[in-house]
Design a protein around this motif. Structure first.
Motif, PDB file in Angstrom:
ATOM      1  N   ALA A 156     -18.660  -1.065 -63.667  1.00  0.00           N
ATOM      2  CA  ALA A 156     -18.260  -2.424 -63.261  1.00  0.00           C
ATOM      3  C   ALA A 156     -19.339  -3.040 -62.390  1.00  0.00           C
ATOM      4  N   SER A 157     -20.580  -2.985 -62.882  1.00  0.00           N
ATOM      5  CA  SER A 157     -21.653  -3.700 -62.197  1.00  0.00           C
ATOM      6  C   SER A 157     -21.893  -4.996 -62.978  1.00  0.00           C
ATOM      7  N   PHE A 158     -23.121  -5.479 -63.000  1.00  0.00           N
ATOM      8  CA  PHE A 158     -23.379  -6.798 -63.597  1.00  0.00           C
ATOM      9  C   PHE A 158     -22.958  -6.873 -65.068  1.00  0.00           C
ATOM     10  N   ALA A 159     -23.434  -5.906 -65.869  1.00  0.00           N
ATOM     11  CA  ALA A 159     -23.167  -5.968 -67.304  1.00  0.00           C
ATOM     12  C   ALA A 159     -21.677  -5.767 -67.591  1.00  0.00           C
ATOM     13  N   GLY A 160     -21.071  -4.753 -66.974  1.00  0.00           N
ATOM     14  CA  GLY A 160     -19.666  -4.459 -67.241  1.00  0.00           C
ATOM     15  C   GLY A 160     -18.752  -5.599 -66.811  1.00  0.00           C
ATOM     16  N   ILE A 176     -13.542   0.402 -65.556  1.00  0.00           N
ATOM     17  CA  ILE A 176     -13.523   1.538 -64.632  1.00  0.00           C
ATOM     18  C   ILE A 176     -14.893   1.694 -63.972  1.00  0.00           C
ATOM     19  N   ASP A 177     -14.869   2.146 -62.714  1.00  0.00           N
ATOM     20  CA  ASP A 177     -16.135   2.399 -62.027  1.00  0.00           C
ATOM     21  C   ASP A 177     -15.926   3.519 -61.019  1.00  0.00           C
ATOM     22  N   ARG A 178     -16.990   4.299 -60.843  1.00  0.00           N
ATOM     23  CA  ARG A 178     -16.846   5.393 -59.880  1.00  0.00           C
ATOM     24  C   ARG A 178     -16.925   4.882 -58.444  1.00  0.00           C
ATOM     25  N   SER A 237     -32.318 -11.122 -57.839  1.00  0.00           N
ATOM     26  CA  SER A 237     -32.784 -11.097 -59.228  1.00  0.00           C
ATOM     27  C   SER A 237     -33.236 -12.472 -59.676  1.00  0.00           C
ATOM     28  N   ALA A 238     -34.283 -12.450 -60.503  1.00  0.00           N
ATOM     29  CA  ALA A 238     -34.745 -13.680 -61.140  1.00  0.00           C
ATOM     30  C   ALA A 238     -33.889 -13.863 -62.380  1.00  0.00           C
ATOM     31  N   LEU A 239     -32.943 -14.795 -62.312  1.00  0.00           N
ATOM     32  CA  LEU A 239     -32.057 -15.028 -63.463  1.00  0.00           C
ATOM     33  C   LEU A 239     -32.601 -16.161 -64.316  1.00  0.00           C
ATOM     34  N   GLU A 254     -14.505   8.277 -62.521  1.00  0.00           N
ATOM     35  CA  GLU A 254     -15.730   8.540 -63.275  1.00  0.00           C
ATOM     36  C   GLU A 254     -15.401   8.925 -64.714  1.00  0.00           C
ATOM     37  N   ALA A 255     -16.029   8.224 -65.665  1.00  0.00           N
ATOM     38  CA  ALA A 255     -15.836   8.588 -67.070  1.00  0.00           C
ATOM     39  C   ALA A 255     -16.657   9.843 -67.353  1.00  0.00           C
ATOM     40  N   ARG A 256     -16.063  10.802 -68.046  1.00  0.00           N
ATOM     41  CA  ARG A 256     -16.769  12.059 -68.310  1.00  0.00           C
ATOM     42  C   ARG A 256     -17.191  12.189 -69.764  1.00  0.00           C
ATOM     43  N   GLY A 271     -26.647  -3.255 -71.358  1.00  0.00           N
ATOM     44  CA  GLY A 271     -27.408  -3.258 -70.106  1.00  0.00           C
ATOM     45  C   GLY A 271     -28.309  -2.039 -69.990  1.00  0.00           C
ATOM     46  N   ASP A 272     -28.482  -1.581 -68.745  1.00  0.00           N
ATOM     47  CA  ASP A 272     -29.409  -0.469 -68.501  1.00  0.00           C
ATOM     48  C   ASP A 272     -28.974   0.823 -69.188  1.00  0.00           C
ATOM     49  N   ALA A 273     -27.747   0.926 -69.603  1.00  0.00           N
ATOM     50  CA  ALA A 273     -27.339   2.109 -70.374  1.00  0.00           C
ATOM     51  C   ALA A 273     -28.055   2.115 -71.728  1.00  0.00           C
ATOM     52  N   ALA A 324     -41.490  -8.187 -64.749  1.00  0.00           N
ATOM     53  CA  ALA A 324     -41.205  -9.526 -65.277  1.00  0.00           C
ATOM     54  C   ALA A 324     -39.796  -9.990 -64.887  1.00  0.00           C
ATOM     55  N   GLY A 325     -39.068  -9.167 -64.106  1.00  0.00           N
ATOM     56  CA  GLY A 325     -37.732  -9.567 -63.666  1.00  0.00           C
ATOM     57  C   GLY A 325     -36.816  -9.867 -64.839  1.00  0.00           C
ATOM     58  N   GLN A 326     -36.765  -8.965 -65.819  1.00  0.00           N
ATOM     59  CA  GLN A 326     -35.992  -9.281 -67.025  1.00  0.00           C
ATOM     60  C   GLN A 326     -34.865  -8.292 -67.348  1.00  0.00           C
ATOM     61  N   GLY A 327     -34.736  -7.191 -66.583  1.00  0.00           N
ATOM     62  CA  GLY A 327     -33.735  -6.169 -66.942  1.00  0.00           C
ATOM     63  C   GLY A 327     -32.324  -6.727 -67.020  1.00  0.00           C
ATOM     64  N   LEU A 328     -31.966  -7.475 -66.013  1.00  0.00           N
ATOM     65  CA  LEU A 328     -30.623  -8.034 -65.953  1.00  0.00           C
ATOM     66  C   LEU A 328     -30.444  -9.130 -67.008  1.00  0.00           C
ATOM     67  N   ASN A 329     -31.499  -9.893 -67.241  1.00  0.00           N
ATOM     68  CA  ASN A 329     -31.409 -10.933 -68.269  1.00  0.00           C
ATOM     69  C   ASN A 329     -31.206 -10.315 -69.655  1.00  0.00           C
TER      70      ASN A 329
HETATM   71  C1  LIG Z   1     -36.620  -3.007 -57.969  1.00  0.00           C
HETATM   72  C2  LIG Z   1     -35.911  -3.697 -59.110  1.00  0.00           C
HETATM   73  C3  LIG Z   1     -35.942  -5.087 -59.211  1.00  0.00           C
HETATM   74  C4  LIG Z   1     -35.322  -5.740 -60.287  1.00  0.00           C
HETATM   75  N1  LIG Z   1     -35.385  -7.100 -60.384  1.00  0.00           N
HETATM   76  C5  LIG Z   1     -34.831  -7.731 -61.458  1.00  0.00           C
HETATM   77  C6  LIG Z   1     -34.935  -9.159 -61.624  1.00  0.00           C
HETATM   78  O1  LIG Z   1     -35.527  -9.876 -60.819  1.00  0.00           O
HETATM   79  N2  LIG Z   1     -34.352  -9.740 -62.731  1.00  0.00           N
HETATM   80  C7  LIG Z   1     -33.707  -8.991 -63.665  1.00  0.00           C
HETATM   81  O2  LIG Z   1     -33.234  -9.559 -64.676  1.00  0.00           O
HETATM   82  N3  LIG Z   1     -33.585  -7.636 -63.526  1.00  0.00           N
HETATM   83  C8  LIG Z   1     -34.122  -6.997 -62.459  1.00  0.00           C
HETATM   84  N4  LIG Z   1     -34.004  -5.635 -62.312  1.00  0.00           N
HETATM   85  C9  LIG Z   1     -33.217  -4.883 -63.307  1.00  0.00           C
HETATM   86  C10 LIG Z   1     -31.706  -4.971 -63.026  1.00  0.00           C
HETATM   87  O3  LIG Z   1     -31.441  -4.683 -61.670  1.00  0.00           O
HETATM   88  C11 LIG Z   1     -30.942  -4.015 -63.934  1.00  0.00           C
HETATM   89  O4  LIG Z   1     -31.322  -4.283 -65.269  1.00  0.00           O
HETATM   90  C12 LIG Z   1     -29.422  -4.200 -63.766  1.00  0.00           C
HETATM   91  O5  LIG Z   1     -29.030  -3.765 -62.494  1.00  0.00           O
HETATM   92  C13 LIG Z   1     -28.641  -3.439 -64.830  1.00  0.00           C
HETATM   93  O6  LIG Z   1     -27.267  -3.686 -64.648  1.00  0.00           O
HETATM   94  P1  LIG Z   1     -26.178  -2.769 -65.355  1.00  0.00           P
HETATM   95  O7  LIG Z   1     -24.837  -3.432 -65.067  1.00  0.00           O
HETATM   96  O8  LIG Z   1     -26.541  -2.484 -66.750  1.00  0.00           O
HETATM   97  O9  LIG Z   1     -26.249  -1.349 -64.619  1.00  0.00           O
HETATM   98  P2  LIG Z   1     -26.102  -0.929 -63.051  1.00  0.00           P
HETATM   99  O10 LIG Z   1     -26.306  -2.108 -62.162  1.00  0.00           O
HETATM  100  O11 LIG Z   1     -26.986   0.246 -62.917  1.00  0.00           O
HETATM  101  O12 LIG Z   1     -24.569  -0.489 -62.925  1.00  0.00           O
HETATM  102  C14 LIG Z   1     -23.997   0.652 -63.481  1.00  0.00           C
HETATM  103  C15 LIG Z   1     -22.561   0.791 -62.961  1.00  0.00           C
HETATM  104  O13 LIG Z   1     -21.900   1.835 -63.675  1.00  0.00           O
HETATM  105  C16 LIG Z   1     -21.194   2.678 -62.767  1.00  0.00           C
HETATM  106  N5  LIG Z   1     -21.141   4.007 -63.430  1.00  0.00           N
HETATM  107  C17 LIG Z   1     -22.195   4.756 -63.870  1.00  0.00           C
HETATM  108  N6  LIG Z   1     -21.771   5.859 -64.501  1.00  0.00           N
HETATM  109  C18 LIG Z   1     -20.407   5.821 -64.474  1.00  0.00           C
HETATM  110  C19 LIG Z   1     -19.389   6.669 -64.983  1.00  0.00           C
HETATM  111  N7  LIG Z   1     -19.685   7.792 -65.674  1.00  0.00           N
HETATM  112  N8  LIG Z   1     -18.098   6.330 -64.769  1.00  0.00           N
HETATM  113  C20 LIG Z   1     -17.778   5.188 -64.079  1.00  0.00           C
HETATM  114  N9  LIG Z   1     -18.698   4.335 -63.579  1.00  0.00           N
HETATM  115  C21 LIG Z   1     -20.002   4.640 -63.783  1.00  0.00           C
HETATM  116  C22 LIG Z   1     -22.011   2.637 -61.485  1.00  0.00           C
HETATM  117  O14 LIG Z   1     -21.199   2.942 -60.370  1.00  0.00           O
HETATM  118  C23 LIG Z   1     -22.471   1.163 -61.471  1.00  0.00           C
HETATM  119  O15 LIG Z   1     -21.510   0.315 -60.850  1.00  0.00           O
HETATM  120  C24 LIG Z   1     -34.625  -4.968 -61.262  1.00  0.00           C
HETATM  121  C25 LIG Z   1     -34.574  -3.575 -61.153  1.00  0.00           C
HETATM  122  C26 LIG Z   1     -35.223  -2.927 -60.093  1.00  0.00           C
HETATM  123  C27 LIG Z   1     -35.164  -1.432 -59.994  1.00  0.00           C
END
Ligand SMILES: Cc1cc2nc3c(=O)[nH]c(=O)nc-3n(C[C@H](O)[C@H](O)[C@H](O)COP(=O)(O)OP(=O)(O)OC[C@H]3O[C@@H](n4cnc5c(N)ncnc54)[C@H](O)[C@@H]3O)c2cc1C
Length: 415
Positions: free
Chosen positions: A17-21, A41-43, A58-60, A145-147, A298-300, A308-313
């Protein structure tokens, strides 16, 4: 909508339940209404628990902003979102007396809309949490936590660390880089880590930044100055790992001196205005984005170098595409976990992520080199871009995320 055949009466379970979720849960709920049941769900300890600890901003892109607007999150973010009017790219060694600006451009897309906004991560997460919390069809399950999971003809069942099981039509892992469910699905990852660490902190400065972002390429990695509301800036700084560990261990005065040396004097005196944090840096790509009744977002699914500040985008692109394919499938009478819909999602998103990850990796390598030949080549390249307005417009369009086959949410249209 097709009748739910799973035992928990859920349509989708989202792990993470972070940005993508969060954005995925809000978007699916909005597109498919109250009958469409979602478990998130989130841990972590509860909605937004991790936001307070994340000092990044973040650069959105303009496209991400449009999606957040449609989801109802942007009004909660707008007051803290700093539009970026201009970008400056400089390239010099740490001790160089003069920093020639290699490239500078107005950061707006054709209709005058800013191509990028800088948003503190805590503000973004709080806004998405607020929207999710007021949505009745989203069920929060915190400290869970999902297993692993298993899928059959009628449902997918996810098992949590406390032994609870949840059944749904579709399971989505939005778990970030180290996704347990990705592993449980047997999806392999290709990737590499960098001998670099990302340092992040916030500074207050004497003179106004005038909405200008600076990317200063140093031999050990880029040092980005991202303007924030009020005379403040978020520093996102890539440093050689050993040097980063030394810098992070310094006291505040010495740490500030290191920041000052890289920051330059244009904005007058600076002072620390937030904690320092650090992240290991890596690039990774999942070989598949989907499995039966299962998808990665997302990052998964992918992790890219932050230069380039693009991971979140990219994560929001996944989210918008998955919402679109799942909504269309459901409206046509198919299940949310429909195989063809998931395959369409993978085709839509994987190629784009591979291109982005390899481009950012190449840029990091190109700029991290102090070899004279490479230095001249990149200075020549940026000089060319600087002189050709159409090329600049192309790069701004890419940064704004408004090129390519855009899902509707990223065009600012409800699904
Ligand atoms: C230094 C830095 C600077 C950045 N700057 C930028 C930027 O300017 N612009 C941009 O677009 N991107 C940027 N990024 C990238 C961006 O931060 C990531 O792409 C983004 O956080 C990914 O979001 P997400 O929701 O996929 O994952 P995360 O934010 O990693 O969230 C994962 C979530 O899943 C939960 N979780 C994990 N495993 C389990 C499990 N088994 N069961 C239950 N819960 C679980 C965690 O608790 C967490 O809440 C940057 C990254 C870094 C490292």
């Amino acid at each position: 909508m097709a009748a739910k055949e799973n035992s928990d009466n859920l349509d989708v379970v989202i792990s993470g339940a972070s940005f993508a979720g969060l954005a995925l849960a809000c978007g699916l709920a909005q597109a498919l209404g109250d009958q469409f049941k979602i478990a998130l769900i989130d841990r972590g300890a509860g909605p937004g628990a991790s936001a307070a600890r994340d000092s990044r901003a973040s650069a959105l892109s303009a496209a991400s902003k449009r999606m957040l607007d449609v989801l109802g999150a942007w009004p909660l973010i707008a007051a803290e979102a700093q539009p970026v009017a201009r970008i400056e790219i400089t390239d010099s060694s740490l001790d160089a007396g003069v920093r020639p600006v290699l490239l500078t451009y107005d950061n707006v897309v054709e209709n005058g809309e800013p191509a990028t906004y800088i948003v503190p991560n805590g503000v973004l997460q709080d806004a998405l949490c607020a929207v999710a919390s007021r949505t009745p069809s989203i069920r929060w399950i915190s400290s869970a936590e999902a297993r692993d999971f298993s899928s059959n003809e009628t449902e997918t069942r996810v098992r949590l660390a406390d032994g609870t099981e949840l059944g749904a039509s579709l399971l989505v892992a939005a778990e970030g880089r180290r996704s347990r469910l990705r592993e449980a699905a047997g999806i392999k990852v290709v990737g590499w880590s960098y001998p670099q660490i990302g340092i992040v902190t916030t500074v207050r400065h004497e003179r106004p930044h005038e909405a200008r972002a600076v990317q200063h390429f140093l031999p050990s990695g880029p040092f980005a100055v991202l303007p924030l509301k009020g005379d403040r800036a978020c520093i996102t700084w890539t440093e050689d790992a050993q040097e980063a560990r030394r810098i992070l261990a310094l006291d505040d005065a010495d740490f500030l001196a290191e920041v000052e040396q890289r920051f330059g004097g244009k904005l007058g005196a600076i002072a620390l205005d937030g904690p320092r944090q650090s992240w290991p840096l890596e690039t990774h790509l999942a070989r598949r984005y989907v499995a039966p009744r299962f998808a990665l977002v997302g990052d998964a699914a992918h992790g890219v170098h932050p230069l380039a500040g693009q991971g979140l985008n990219l994560a929001f692109r996944d989210v918008a595409a998955l919402i679109e394919v799942v909504s269309e499938a459901v409206r046509l009478g198919f299940e949310p976990g429909d195989t063809q819909a998931l395959e369409r999602y993978e085709r839509w998103r994987r190629f784009d992520s591979v291109v982005s990850a390899t481009t950012f990796d190449g840029l990091n390598r190109l700029f991290a080199s102090d070899l004279t030949l490479l230095r001249s080549a990149r200075e020549f390249g940026l000089g060319v871009v600087d002189r050709i307005p159409a090329l600049k417009r192309f790069f701004v369009g890419e940064a704004a995320g408004v090129t390519g086959e855009l899902p509707r949410l990223l065009r600012g249209e409800a699904v």
